[in-house]
Scaffold this motif. Structure first.
Motif, short mmCIF file in Angstrom:
data_model
loop_
_atom_site.label_atom_id
_atom_site.label_comp_id
_atom_site.label_asym_id
_atom_site.label_seq_id
_atom_site.Cartn_x
_atom_site.Cartn_y
_atom_site.Cartn_z
N THR A 1 -7.39 -26.60 11.08
CA THR A 1 -6.72 -27.83 10.92
C THR A 1 -5.52 -27.69 11.95
O THR A 1 -4.59 -26.78 11.87
CB THR A 1 -6.62 -27.52 9.86
OG1 THR A 1 -5.47 -26.36 9.66
CG2 THR A 1 -7.62 -27.51 8.22
N GLY B 1 -5.32 -32.73 9.59
CA GLY B 1 -6.35 -32.78 10.29
C GLY B 1 -7.37 -32.17 10.75
O GLY B 1 -6.90 -30.95 10.49
N ILE C 1 -0.56 -32.52 10.72
CA ILE C 1 0.40 -34.17 11.47
C ILE C 1 1.48 -34.16 11.24
O ILE C 1 1.49 -35.38 10.04
CB ILE C 1 -0.94 -35.36 12.07
CG1 ILE C 1 -2.64 -34.25 12.08
CG2 ILE C 1 -0.55 -36.19 12.56
CD1 ILE C 1 -3.50 -35.21 12.68
N LEU D 1 -8.17 -34.60 17.16
CA LEU D 1 -8.93 -34.03 16.39
C LEU D 1 -10.41 -33.17 17.46
O LEU D 1 -11.01 -34.32 17.84
CB LEU D 1 -9.11 -34.35 15.34
CG LEU D 1 -7.72 -35.15 14.18
CD1 LEU D 1 -8.21 -35.86 13.48
CD2 LEU D 1 -7.85 -33.51 13.74
N VAL E 1 -6.79 -42.05 14.06
CA VAL E 1 -5.61 -41.12 13.51
C VAL E 1 -4.37 -41.57 13.79
O VAL E 1 -3.62 -40.97 12.15
CB VAL E 1 -6.05 -40.04 13.93
CG1 VAL E 1 -4.80 -38.51 13.81
CG2 VAL E 1 -7.60 -39.50 14.01
#
Length: 410
Positions: A52, A37, A55, A71, A21
């Motif tokens: 959400t 995310g 990021i 996440l 990520v």
């Protein structure tokens, strides 16, 4: 409005989730994209108010080398009704999302395949790229390339199993170790081979016969007898939880275990201690045979899923993350990102991997490979035909504990 990408993580944790990520985010942020995310896996795609997190580079850098997953994850499996009625296209449109990055194992990959087909059928201009992870190492990547997370999980599992074996040698006990691996025995085999365990039991070994509780028990007993003949009153056996997954309903009843099932229809093996169950059955059989052995159960499960990724996975996950951008830039969609041992990045299209039901079948341990056969022939200890006369000191019917007979390999 700035173009954006969305990232979600599905299934269970594996070392390197944050590394992927973080690498995806850093790469796209530097190319001018916004990164969103999406928490709780696929459930967020079918929720009118998804949870959400935006990021930014600071957050991506902060989580990059951590274990676990920033996440929040979910095993949610959308139904056809969910796709028809609940798919949140507004989330994509309102945020100008041009790419959905999914990170997960075989179930997450299968759902990613459904998402890709759904988007294509509806002519939605959203690309979808999947990053393959699982500590089970059972996604069918080319050239035996591991899935990310496997190497770190094997490292941590080996550390635990090595300590357990030292205890066995010190105390002259036996330990019955169970390791994760729902459909394939890669993790159990890798750990057992690394630690020179005298018995390894994985589903792939039953390639010529049905898996039964009795056969599993007798394989461990075979190793105990052989070690006693060698003058060794200690040892350890590692068993993949996948043998439970492969047992028939009748055989599962014999084990005395009642399973609940997850959204994908898999028995929730993590809710029970497979090591305890196997240890009880083995102890009962030893008592019945009059063989005095102390045995103890050890479970290698959740302990290896959220550990800090080792260097291999940190670099590998970085390449996977950067590879997502490379594929996206080339116009690829509906695919998994594949990074070869040489570092080249290629797409693997999910439609080319799926079976007739749209599922991606697991990659199994190649039981006939030279690597596996060398371990079976040189590391494991078990009764063979040449041992029958000496083995009669411990059992009246040594042929029943001959590994080749148990697995019908003769």
């Amino acid at each position: 409005m700035k173009k954006a990408i969305a990232i979600l993580t599905g299934g269970g944790p594996a070392p390197g989730m944050n590394s992927v990520v973080g690498s995806v985010a850093k790469t796209f942020l530097q190319k001018g994209y916004q990164v969103i995310g999406l928490h709780e896996g696929y459930s967020g795609l079918f929720d009118p108010t998804p949870r959400t997190t935006e990021i930014d580079f600071l957050l991506a850098d902060d989580i990059f080398n951590r274990g676990g997953s920033f996440l929040k994850m979910s095993r949610f499996k959308p139904t056809d009704k969910n796709f028809a009625e609940d798919f949140n296209l507004d989330f994509f449109v309102n945020n100008n999302i041009v790419l959905l990055v999914t990170v997960g194992g075989d179930d997450t990959a299968s759902t990613a395949n459904r998402v890709a087909k759904f988007l294509a059928e509806k002519n939605y201009p959203i690309a979808n790229i999947h990053v393959p992870k699982t500590i089970d190492n059972d996604l069918p990547l080319p050239n035996n390339t591991p899935t990310f997370g496997y190497q770190s999980a094997q490292e941590q599992g080996t550390s635990i199993a090595r300590t357990v074996y030292t205890d066995a040698r010190t105390s002259e006990n036996w330990f019955i170790v169970a390791a994760m691996g729902r459909s394939a025995g890669h993790l159990a085999f890798g750990i057992g081979a690394a630690c020179h365990y005298p018995m390894i039991v994985i589903p792939e070994m039953f390639n010529r016969t049905e898996i039964t509780v009795e056969k599993i028990v007798n394989m461990v007993i075979s190793s105990i007898i052989k070690r006693k003949m060698m003058g060794m009153n200690y040892g350890a056996a590692i068993i993949s939880e996948g043998v439970f997954h492969s047992l028939s309903d009748e055989e599962i009843k014999k084990s005395g275990v009642t399973f609940s099932y997850d959204d994908h229809g898999h028995p929730e093996l993590g809710k029970v201690s497979k090591a305890h169950i196997f240890n009880e059955m083995i102890e009962n059989k030893l008592k019945e045979l009059g063989i005095k052995v102390k045995s103890r159960p050890v479970e290698i499960g959740y302990e290896v899923r959220c550990q800090t990724p080792i260097a291999y996975d940190l670099e590998y996950c970085s390449l996977l993350g950067m590879g997502v951008y490379k594929l996206f830039e080339a116009g690829d969609t509906g695919c998994m990102v594949y990074v070869s041992q040489a570092g080249t990045v290629e797409p693997i299209y999910l439609k080319d991997l799926q079976d007739k039901n749209g599922k991606i079948p697991p990659r199994l341990v190649d039981i006939d490979s030279t690597r596996v056969q060398m371990v079976l022939d040189n590391i494991l200890n078990y009764v063979t035909e040449e041992d029958y006369e000496r083995a009669r000191i411990f059992v009246k019917n040594p042929e029943a504990y001959d590994l080749a007979n148990i697995l019908e390999w003769k």
